[in-house]
Scaffold this motif. Structure first.
Motif, PDB file in Angstrom:
ATOM      1  N   LYS A 236      -9.163  -1.420  -3.330  1.00 19.83           N
ATOM      2  CA  LYS A 236      -8.031  -0.502  -3.512  1.00 19.83           C
ATOM      3  C   LYS A 236      -6.727  -1.174  -3.045  1.00 19.83           C
ATOM      4  O   LYS A 236      -6.752  -2.021  -2.142  1.00 19.83           O
ATOM      5  N   THR A 237      -5.605  -0.789  -3.674  1.00 18.57           N
ATOM      6  CA  THR A 237      -4.336  -1.460  -3.337  1.00 18.57           C
ATOM      7  C   THR A 237      -3.213  -0.478  -3.006  1.00 18.57           C
ATOM      8  O   THR A 237      -2.054  -0.888  -2.897  1.00 18.57           O
ATOM      9  N   SER A 238      -3.535   0.807  -2.864  1.00 17.79           N
ATOM     10  CA  SER A 238      -2.485   1.765  -2.511  1.00 17.79           C
ATOM     11  C   SER A 238      -3.062   2.843  -1.601  1.00 17.79           C
ATOM     12  O   SER A 238      -4.275   3.098  -1.611  1.00 17.79           O
ATOM     13  N   PHE A 239      -2.198   3.477  -0.813  1.00 19.47           N
ATOM     14  CA  PHE A 239      -2.650   4.589   0.030  1.00 19.47           C
ATOM     15  C   PHE A 239      -3.227   5.713  -0.830  1.00 19.47           C
ATOM     16  O   PHE A 239      -4.210   6.347  -0.465  1.00 19.47           O
TER      17      PHE A 239
ATOM     18  N   LEU B  27      -9.283   3.149   5.650  1.00 22.68           N
ATOM     19  CA  LEU B  27      -8.451   2.198   4.904  1.00 22.68           C
ATOM     20  C   LEU B  27      -9.131   0.835   4.807  1.00 22.68           C
ATOM     21  O   LEU B  27      -9.063   0.172   3.769  1.00 22.68           O
TER      22      LEU B  27
ATOM     23  N   ASP C  11      -0.964  -3.966   6.620  1.00 22.07           N
ATOM     24  CA  ASP C  11      -1.152  -4.187   5.180  1.00 22.07           C
ATOM     25  C   ASP C  11      -1.731  -5.592   4.969  1.00 22.07           C
ATOM     26  O   ASP C  11      -1.219  -6.567   5.529  1.00 22.07           O
TER      27      ASP C  11
ATOM     28  N   ALA D 198      -6.627   4.886  -1.827  1.00 27.84           N
ATOM     29  CA  ALA D 198      -7.491   4.802  -0.650  1.00 27.84           C
ATOM     30  C   ALA D 198      -7.805   6.179  -0.069  1.00 27.84           C
ATOM     31  O   ALA D 198      -8.519   6.282   0.934  1.00 27.84           O
TER      32      ALA D 198
ATOM     33  N   PHE E 243       0.821  -1.214   0.000  1.00 30.61           N
ATOM     34  CA  PHE E 243       0.000   0.000   0.000  1.00 30.61           C
ATOM     35  C   PHE E 243       0.854   1.262   0.000  1.00 30.61           C
ATOM     36  O   PHE E 243       0.451   2.288  -0.533  1.00 30.61           O
TER      37      PHE E 243
ATOM     38  N   ILE F 101      -9.892  -1.127   1.397  1.00 29.51           N
ATOM     39  CA  ILE F 101      -9.393  -2.483   1.118  1.00 29.51           C
ATOM     40  C   ILE F 101     -10.557  -3.368   0.670  1.00 29.51           C
ATOM     41  O   ILE F 101     -10.449  -4.109  -0.310  1.00 29.51           O
TER      42      ILE F 101
END
Ligand SMILES: [Zn+2]
Length: 255
Positions: free
Chosen positions: A204-207, A196, A118, A210, A76, A200
C-alpha cells in the motif's frame, strides 16, 4: 546549550573546533488526524533532539541543535490537504549538503533526530547517511525508529505499526504543545488498529489504502501528557545511544 541558529559565526567556529555534535531534528508537514497539527513530526523531532542533546552534554560532549528540517517526502499523506511532500532525492540532497557544510567547518558528527516514518523518507535518510560516508568521509548517526532495538522501546502501539497520530504521537504533542491538540475531537476519536507497517509490507502507498481515511492510526483517545514525557526520554536515549555506537566505531575521533 545554545542552538546553532542563535549563535554568531564566531561562536559556531569555536563549537566546531571543539568537534561539536550537530543534532538535526527532522519532521514533516503532513496530515496527522483531525486532532493534531501538520507539524506534529517536527514537534516530536525537536523534543527528541533536546532530550538527546541533554544526555550527550551530560557525557561531556558538545551538542548543538540545528534548525529543523520540516519538509520531506510524505507520500502516504499526499491526498490530505496541507501535506507538502518533497521527492526523496531532494531530501537526500538537502541532508548531504547540510552534512557537507558541517564537515567543512569541523563539526564531529551529525545526529538525526527523526520522527517521520514514511518509507520513502526513511530510505532518503539512509541514502544520505551512505553518501555522506562515501563522498565526505563524514558520519551521520541516524536511528531508524522502525527497526529493532529502537521500536521495542516506544510502546505497544508503536510495535503494532498502528503508529501515526495515535497514542504515541498524540502523547508527545500533549507533553510538548498541548495548545495545538484539538482536545474535544481527540477525546471522541474511535481507535483505528489498522497496522501501517503491515500495509506497507502489503504494497500500500497511501493512508487511505492502508485503512486510515482520516489520516490517523492507533489509539489517540488513550494519549496522556505523562506518557508523552516518558516517550520523549526514551527518544532522547535512543539518539544518545545511536551517537555512542558511531563513536565506538570511529575509534580515535577526538569527540
Ligand atoms: Zn507523525
Amino acid at each position: 546549550m545554545q542552538p546553532l541558529a542563535a549563535m554568531t559565526w564566531e561562536e559556531a567556529r569555536d563549537a566546531a573546533a571543539a568537534h561539536a555534535i550537530a543534532v538535526l531534528p527532522v519532521g514533516a508537514i503532513e496530515a496527522h488526524g483531525p486532532h493534531l497539527p501538520l507539524e506534529t513530526d517536527v514537534i516530536i523531532a525537536q523534543a527528541m533532539a533536546r532530550a538527546g542533546a541533554e544526555r550527550l552534554a551530560a557525557r561531556g560532549l558538545h551538542p548543538v541543535i540545528l534548525p529543523p528540517l520540516s519538509y520531506t517526502a510524505a507520500g502516504f499523506a499526499g491526498g490530505f490537504a496541507g501535506t507538502l511532500s518533497l521527492r526523496p532525492e531532494t531530501v537526500t540532497a538537502i541532508v548531504v549538503e547540510i552534512a557537507a557544510g558541517l564537515a567543512r567547518h569541523g563539526f564531529g558528527l551529525l545526529a538525526i533526530a527523526n520522527s517521520h516514518l514514511d518509507p520513502a523518507h526513511l530510505s532518503a535518510l539512509a541514502a544520505a547517511v551512505q553518501r555522506a560516508r562515501e563522498e565526505l568521509g563524514f558520519t551521520i548517526a541516524f536511528p531508524d525508529l522502525t527497526t529493532k532495538p529502537w521500536a521495542l522501546r516506544l510502546g505497544e502501539e508503536f510495535r503494532s505499526g498502528a503508529c501515526h497520530a495515535g497514542r504515541f504521537e498524540t502523547s508527545v504533542v500533549l507533553a510538548e504543545r498541548p495548545d495545538l491538540v484539538r482536545e474535544r475531537v481527540r477525546a471522541g476519536l474511535p481507535a483505528n488498529p489498522a497496522s501501517l507497517s503491515r500495509a506497507i509490507r502489503d504494497g500500500k502507498t497511501s493512508f487511505e489504502d492502508a485503512g486510515g481515511p482520516r489520516a490517523y492510526f492507533g489509539w489517540p483517545a488513550d494519549a496522556t501528557a505523562d506518557e508523552g514525557r516518558t516517550l520523549i526520554e526514551a527518544l532522547g536515549g535512543i539518539l544518545d545511544q545511536a551517537v555512542q555506537a558511531e563513536r565506538s566505531v570511529d575509534v580515535g575521533q577526538p569527540w
